[in-house]
Design an enzyme around this catalytic site. Structure first.
Site, PDB file in Angstrom:
ATOM      1  CB  SER A   9      -0.947  -0.007   1.209  1.00  0.00           C
ATOM      2  OG  SER A   9      -0.246  -0.269   2.400  1.00  0.00           O
ATOM      3  CD  GLU A  11       0.395   7.499   5.331  1.00  0.00           C
ATOM      4  OE1 GLU A  11       0.321   6.374   5.879  1.00  0.00           O
ATOM      5  OE2 GLU A  11       0.763   8.513   5.945  1.00  0.00           O
ATOM      6  CB  ALA A  45      -4.993  15.768  14.184  1.00  0.00           C
ATOM      7  CG  HIS A  71      -4.875   7.990   7.037  1.00  0.00           C
ATOM      8  ND1 HIS A  71      -3.615   8.029   7.602  1.00  0.00           N
ATOM      9  CD2 HIS A  71      -4.764   7.187   5.945  1.00  0.00           C
ATOM     10  CE1 HIS A  71      -2.783   7.290   6.871  1.00  0.00           C
ATOM     11  NE2 HIS A  71      -3.454   6.776   5.864  1.00  0.00           N
ATOM     12  N   GLY A 102      -4.913  10.895  16.270  1.00  0.00           N
ATOM     13  CA  GLY A 102      -4.391  12.192  15.830  1.00  0.00           C
ATOM     14  C   GLY A 102      -3.730  12.908  16.996  1.00  0.00           C
ATOM     15  CG  ASP A 103      -0.115  13.813  17.369  1.00  0.00           C
ATOM     16  OD1 ASP A 103      -0.185  13.088  18.381  1.00  0.00           O
ATOM     17  OD2 ASP A 103       0.567  13.530  16.366  1.00  0.00           O
ATOM     18  CB  ALA A 117      -7.120   5.163  18.026  1.00  0.00           C
ATOM     19  CE1 TYR A 139       2.677   5.731  16.459  1.00  0.00           C
ATOM     20  CE2 TYR A 139       0.976   4.422  17.526  1.00  0.00           C
ATOM     21  CZ  TYR A 139       1.346   5.513  16.760  1.00  0.00           C
ATOM     22  OH  TYR A 139       0.389   6.371  16.279  1.00  0.00           O
ATOM     23  CG  HIS A 143       2.284   7.142  20.688  1.00  0.00           C
ATOM     24  ND1 HIS A 143       2.227   8.218  21.536  1.00  0.00           N
ATOM     25  CD2 HIS A 143       1.691   7.538  19.541  1.00  0.00           C
ATOM     26  CE1 HIS A 143       1.614   9.231  20.911  1.00  0.00           C
ATOM     27  NE2 HIS A 143       1.279   8.830  19.708  1.00  0.00           N
ATOM     28  CE  LYS A 159      -4.075   1.588  18.437  1.00  0.00           C
ATOM     29  NZ  LYS A 159      -3.377   2.729  17.792  1.00  0.00           N
ATOM     30  CD  GLN A 170       5.459   7.031  12.862  1.00  0.00           C
ATOM     31  OE1 GLN A 170       5.645   7.091  11.647  1.00  0.00           O
ATOM     32  NE2 GLN A 170       4.615   7.820  13.496  1.00  0.00           N
ATOM     33  CG  PHE A 210       8.933  13.998   8.624  1.00  0.00           C
ATOM     34  CD1 PHE A 210       8.114  15.106   8.728  1.00  0.00           C
ATOM     35  CD2 PHE A 210       9.062  13.390   7.373  1.00  0.00           C
ATOM     36  CE1 PHE A 210       7.462  15.611   7.615  1.00  0.00           C
ATOM     37  CE2 PHE A 210       8.422  13.886   6.259  1.00  0.00           C
ATOM     38  CZ  PHE A 210       7.626  14.996   6.381  1.00  0.00           C
ATOM     39  CG  HIS A 260       1.477   1.761   4.650  1.00  0.00           C
ATOM     40  ND1 HIS A 260       0.269   1.876   3.989  1.00  0.00           N
ATOM     41  CD2 HIS A 260       1.713   2.988   5.199  1.00  0.00           C
ATOM     42  CE1 HIS A 260      -0.209   3.107   4.135  1.00  0.00           C
ATOM     43  NE2 HIS A 260       0.657   3.806   4.857  1.00  0.00           N
TER      44      HIS A 260
HETATM   45  P1  FAD Z   1      -3.932   5.855  20.200  1.00  0.00           P
HETATM   46  O1  FAD Z   1      -3.902   4.454  19.725  1.00  0.00           O
HETATM   47  O2  FAD Z   1      -5.153   6.346  20.838  1.00  0.00           O
HETATM   48  O3  FAD Z   1      -2.708   6.005  21.199  1.00  0.00           O
HETATM   49  C1  FAD Z   1      -2.074   7.215  21.481  1.00  0.00           C
HETATM   50  C2  FAD Z   1      -1.239   7.130  22.731  1.00  0.00           C
HETATM   51  O4  FAD Z   1      -2.072   7.146  23.846  1.00  0.00           O
HETATM   52  C3  FAD Z   1      -0.388   5.897  22.885  1.00  0.00           C
HETATM   53  O5  FAD Z   1       0.767   6.268  23.550  1.00  0.00           O
HETATM   54  C4  FAD Z   1      -1.175   5.028  23.793  1.00  0.00           C
HETATM   55  O6  FAD Z   1      -0.376   4.076  24.455  1.00  0.00           O
HETATM   56  C5  FAD Z   1      -1.772   6.054  24.699  1.00  0.00           C
HETATM   57  N1  FAD Z   1      -3.026   5.628  25.320  1.00  0.00           N
HETATM   58  C6  FAD Z   1      -4.073   5.022  24.725  1.00  0.00           C
HETATM   59  N2  FAD Z   1      -5.065   4.805  25.613  1.00  0.00           N
HETATM   60  C7  FAD Z   1      -4.629   5.330  26.784  1.00  0.00           C
HETATM   61  C8  FAD Z   1      -5.201   5.472  28.074  1.00  0.00           C
HETATM   62  N3  FAD Z   1      -6.424   5.013  28.358  1.00  0.00           N
HETATM   63  N4  FAD Z   1      -4.468   6.089  29.032  1.00  0.00           N
HETATM   64  C9  FAD Z   1      -3.233   6.559  28.762  1.00  0.00           C
HETATM   65  N5  FAD Z   1      -2.648   6.460  27.571  1.00  0.00           N
HETATM   66  C10 FAD Z   1      -3.319   5.852  26.598  1.00  0.00           C
HETATM   67  N6  FAD Z   1      -2.074  11.469  12.420  1.00  0.00           N
HETATM   68  C11 FAD Z   1      -2.960  12.290  11.826  1.00  0.00           C
HETATM   69  O7  FAD Z   1      -3.325  13.309  12.407  1.00  0.00           O
HETATM   70  N7  FAD Z   1      -3.464  12.018  10.586  1.00  0.00           N
HETATM   71  C12 FAD Z   1      -3.130  10.911   9.899  1.00  0.00           C
HETATM   72  O8  FAD Z   1      -3.607  10.699   8.785  1.00  0.00           O
HETATM   73  C13 FAD Z   1      -2.207  10.002  10.506  1.00  0.00           C
HETATM   74  N8  FAD Z   1      -1.856   8.846   9.904  1.00  0.00           N
HETATM   75  C14 FAD Z   1      -1.038   7.958  10.546  1.00  0.00           C
HETATM   76  C15 FAD Z   1      -0.776   6.727   9.935  1.00  0.00           C
HETATM   77  C16 FAD Z   1       0.037   5.796  10.563  1.00  0.00           C
HETATM   78  C17 FAD Z   1       0.284   4.458   9.898  1.00  0.00           C
HETATM   79  C18 FAD Z   1       0.623   6.106  11.836  1.00  0.00           C
HETATM   80  C19 FAD Z   1       1.521   5.109  12.513  1.00  0.00           C
HETATM   81  C20 FAD Z   1       0.363   7.318  12.447  1.00  0.00           C
HETATM   82  C21 FAD Z   1      -0.479   8.255  11.815  1.00  0.00           C
HETATM   83  N9  FAD Z   1      -0.804   9.461  12.415  1.00  0.00           N
HETATM   84  C22 FAD Z   1      -1.686  10.321  11.800  1.00  0.00           C
HETATM   85  C23 FAD Z   1      -0.194   9.866  13.693  1.00  0.00           C
HETATM   86  C24 FAD Z   1      -1.089   9.528  14.901  1.00  0.00           C
HETATM   87  O9  FAD Z   1      -2.318  10.212  14.834  1.00  0.00           O
HETATM   88  C25 FAD Z   1      -0.327   9.942  16.161  1.00  0.00           C
HETATM   89  O10 FAD Z   1       0.766   9.078  16.346  1.00  0.00           O
HETATM   90  C26 FAD Z   1      -1.152  10.059  17.421  1.00  0.00           C
HETATM   91  O11 FAD Z   1      -0.354  10.660  18.437  1.00  0.00           O
HETATM   92  C27 FAD Z   1      -1.618   8.720  17.990  1.00  0.00           C
HETATM   93  O12 FAD Z   1      -2.600   8.186  17.239  1.00  0.00           O
HETATM   94  P2  FAD Z   1      -3.061   6.667  17.536  1.00  0.00           P
HETATM   95  O13 FAD Z   1      -4.194   6.406  16.640  1.00  0.00           O
HETATM   96  O14 FAD Z   1      -1.914   5.750  17.524  1.00  0.00           O
HETATM   97  O15 FAD Z   1      -3.591   6.859  19.038  1.00  0.00           O
END
Ligand code: FAD
Length: 293
Positions: A9, A11, A45, A71, A102-103, A117, A139, A143, A159, A170, A210, A260
């Site tokens: 795939s 991106e 985000a 996404h 997202g961040d 997520a 990750y 992360h 998840k 990542q 990055f 990917h």
């Molecule tokens: P989550 O899976 O929710 O996790 C985030 C963090 O929170 C992790 O450290 C996790 O351990 C922690 N966590 C989860 N639950 C809890 C809890 N209950 N208490 C405490 N900590 C917790 N970003 C964008 O904005 N747009 C994109 O299109 C995009 N595409 C991406 C594609 C890929 C393949 C990857 C790997 C990343 C992408 N990102 C994107 C970046 C991503 O949004 C960031 O890394 C973001 O900080 C975390 O997203 P996540 O979905 O992994 O979050």
């Protein structure tokens, strides 16, 4: 030996200008020749690219026959907004999505209805059942906000339990971290494909920027090698192409279920790596159908 077909795939990010869109469509056309399983399109985000992501998805659907996977990041959104986005994608017959938290953009006050997520994945399964194939993020190097690897693995497990079908990682340059992640998933019975995210290196300074943001480590030997090329971008690209080709081969050999590519909307970095792997036994059946030169 891998018996399941490998997934491939690419991106893209949604371009800001007409010229950027033209370039992206050209890139997508050229990369189509590798017969990828899907193209994915990132989502800023907080909604900064909501419209542009959707427009890019529509343009890619019209200009290629490859499946397109948008996404969607949930941070800052309420459930009604997210439900609307999902409905719009269903209308466009999008079947696969990449689901992220997202961040938090600077200046945004509320995280929205879902903080993580896995909560959003659960919401998607409740509201749309099995309609979407859901990919999530993983990750290999942990992360940046996770307390430790254990917390990050528990998060990935959540998840998976919420209904994710697969994960994309990542990008990374330490392959041991990726294989450790696969071992951990097997131990916890997280039985979904974890596809490594591959970042072709085209520009050393951008890569350093990055990597600081997303927490990917550039190993010292690699940093020093790339830094040593100074402004000689061609040498950076030549060295990186050979290194990344070897790394992708090792990943597939070690059991990675696919690749990917973070293409950055550019054809060259990704295609030279894939061409370098044209004799790879695991990738061969897929590349045999491709006529890319
Ligand atoms: P989550 O899976 O929710 O996790 C985030 C963090 O929170 C992790 O450290 C996790 O351990 C922690 N966590 C989860 N639950 C809890 C809890 N209950 N208490 C405490 N900590 C917790 N970003 C964008 O904005 N747009 C994109 O299109 C995009 N595409 C991406 C594609 C890929 C393949 C990857 C790997 C990343 C992408 N990102 C994107 C970046 C991503 O949004 C960031 O890394 C973001 O900080 C975390 O997203 P996540 O979905 O992994 O979050």
């Amino acid at each position: 030996m891998n018996i399941k077909p490998l997934t491939l795939s690419f991106e893209f990010f949604p371009p800001k200008s007409f010229e950027g869109m033209e370039k992206l469509l050209q890139t997508a056309g050229q990369l189509s020749r590798f017969s990828p399983d899907f193209f994915s399109v990132t989502f800023g985000a907080g909604g900064s690219t909501r419209q542009r992501t959707m427009e890019t998805v529509i343009k890619l659907q019209k200009s290629t026959s490859i499946q397109v996977a948008p996404h969607i990041s949930c941070i800052g959104y309420d459930r009604n907004d997210l439900a609307t986005i999902l409905e719009e994608y269903q209308r466009l017959e999008v079947k696969r999505i990449v689901v992220l938290r997202g961040d938090m953009p600077s200046g945004m006050i509320s995280v929205g209805d879902f903080e993580y997520a896995h909560e959003f994945v659960k919401f998607i399964r409740v509201t749309t059942e099995d309609y979407f194939q859901i990919e999530v993020a993983a990750y290999p190097e942990c992360h940046p906000l996770a307390h430790d690897m254990e917390a990050d693995m528990i998060n990935l497990q959540k998840k998976y339990d919420a209904g994710a079908n697969g994960a994309i990682t990542q990008y990374f340059f330490n392959i041991d971290g990726y294989f450790h992640l696969l071992d951990e998933c097997a131990r916890r019975q997280i039985n979904m494909p974890i596809v490594p995210g591959i970042m072709p290196i085209m520009d050393f300074e951008k890569l350093v920027r990055f990597s600081k943001v997303c927490g990917a480590e550039i190993p010292r030997w690699l940093y020093k090698r790339l830094e040593g090329y100074g402004d000689d971008q061609q040498s950076v690209r030549d060295f990186s192409r050979d290194m990344m080709t070897k790394m992708c081969e090792q990943l597939l050999q070690g059991g990675a279920p696919g690749l990917h590519f973070y293409t950055l909307n550019d054809v060259q970095g990704t295609s030279t790596i894939l061409q370098g792997m044209s004799t790879n036994a695991l990738l061969q059946p897929r590349l045999a159908a491709s006529n890319y030169r």
